[in-house]
Enzyme design. Sequence first.
Site, PDB file in Angstrom:
ATOM      1  N   CYS A  74      22.767  68.269  -8.946  1.00  0.00           N
ATOM      2  CA  CYS A  74      22.751  68.267  -8.414  1.00  0.00           C
ATOM      3  C   CYS A  74      21.355  69.245  -8.208  1.00  0.00           C
ATOM      4  CB  CYS A  74      24.179  69.190  -7.548  1.00  0.00           C
ATOM      5  SG  CYS A  74      22.622  70.123  -5.502  1.00  0.00           S
ATOM      6  N   HIS A 151      21.249  56.798  -8.686  1.00  0.00           N
ATOM      7  CA  HIS A 151      20.396  56.884  -7.421  1.00  0.00           C
ATOM      8  C   HIS A 151      19.102  55.479  -7.508  1.00  0.00           C
ATOM      9  CE1 HIS A 151      20.415  61.002  -5.860  1.00  0.00           C
ATOM     10  NE2 HIS A 151      19.985  61.159  -7.851  1.00  0.00           N
ATOM     11  N   GLU A 200      24.008  60.405   0.260  1.00  0.00           N
ATOM     12  CA  GLU A 200      24.917  61.067  -1.096  1.00  0.00           C
ATOM     13  C   GLU A 200      26.069  61.065  -1.554  1.00  0.00           C
ATOM     14  OE1 GLU A 200      24.533  65.333  -3.301  1.00  0.00           O
ATOM     15  OE2 GLU A 200      23.539  65.357  -1.241  1.00  0.00           O
ATOM     16  N   CYS A 209      17.871  65.997  -0.859  1.00  0.00           N
ATOM     17  CA  CYS A 209      18.813  65.551  -1.723  1.00  0.00           C
ATOM     18  C   CYS A 209      18.145  66.200  -2.703  1.00  0.00           C
ATOM     19  CB  CYS A 209      19.267  64.752  -1.695  1.00  0.00           C
ATOM     20  SG  CYS A 209      20.001  64.151  -3.690  1.00  0.00           S
ATOM     21  N   GLY A 212      17.662  63.330  -5.383  1.00  0.00           N
ATOM     22  CA  GLY A 212      17.511  62.146  -4.906  1.00  0.00           C
ATOM     23  C   GLY A 212      15.521  62.322  -5.299  1.00  0.00           C
TER      24      GLY A 212
END
Length: 269
Positions: A74, A151, A200, A209, A212
């Site tokens: 994260c 992703h 997410e 994010c 992301g």
Amino acid sequence: MRIDFVKMHGLGNDFIVLDARGIDLPTMTANAARALADRREGIGCDQLVLLEPSEREAFRMRIFNSDGSEVEACGNAARAVAMLHGEPARIETGGGTIMLEPSIGGASVDMGSPRFEWEAIPLDYAMDTAAMPVSWGPLENPVAVNVGNPHVVFFNADTGAVDLADLGPEIENDPLFPQGINVNVASVIGTDHLRLNVWERGAGLTRACGTGACATAVAAIQRGLTGRRVTVTLPGGDLVIEWPEGGTIKMTGPATEAYRGTFEWDDFA
């Protein structure tokens, strides 16, 4: 047992941080993480972050989504932890080792190198991850990339025109992604600027994010849509992502401590 916590956020993506580097905490479970993350009956957060001793790095960071699932990485949490730690450090995560460097009001994080092999995402079967021959509604031909967690990145002329609240869970749970997937929908604003919305994995729509933003910038660079230093604008604010040729991904942005408190472990176990 009374437990100390720190509430932090990165661009509105919020965390409960528990520090077990110097004390023995009870074992974190999916049920406990989910109860603490509950915004009505718990403390409330998108992710719970647990700091633990590491045998090979300064310490270990574990991340639990609001649904109780443990995930590999994260980026926003990494910036928050960098601020909390207060000095540069190499830390262990489920997605590999990353480098933290706190600064005034935020931090830079070296997120390592992206991976594009279909097995590294992972996908259920082999395909070209640079332009996947798949679609969901108006979203088609995404890039798949692993930046510590998996992703898919779609480019669309208008991110606001995509109902990600509807399509996000469908894509996240598609059998093509046996471990689930984070879903990114981006628009190119300029050669150094992207706009991004993220669904997410395990948390849903989010204001920001970090991984992301990294994945989306990497996908845009790979497709020749931007230069190698990109500002990514999310609903919560901006992150700057750099990916020099042959190098690793560097993410820079703010992080904030909101407050500190305590809770009784048995109330959430």
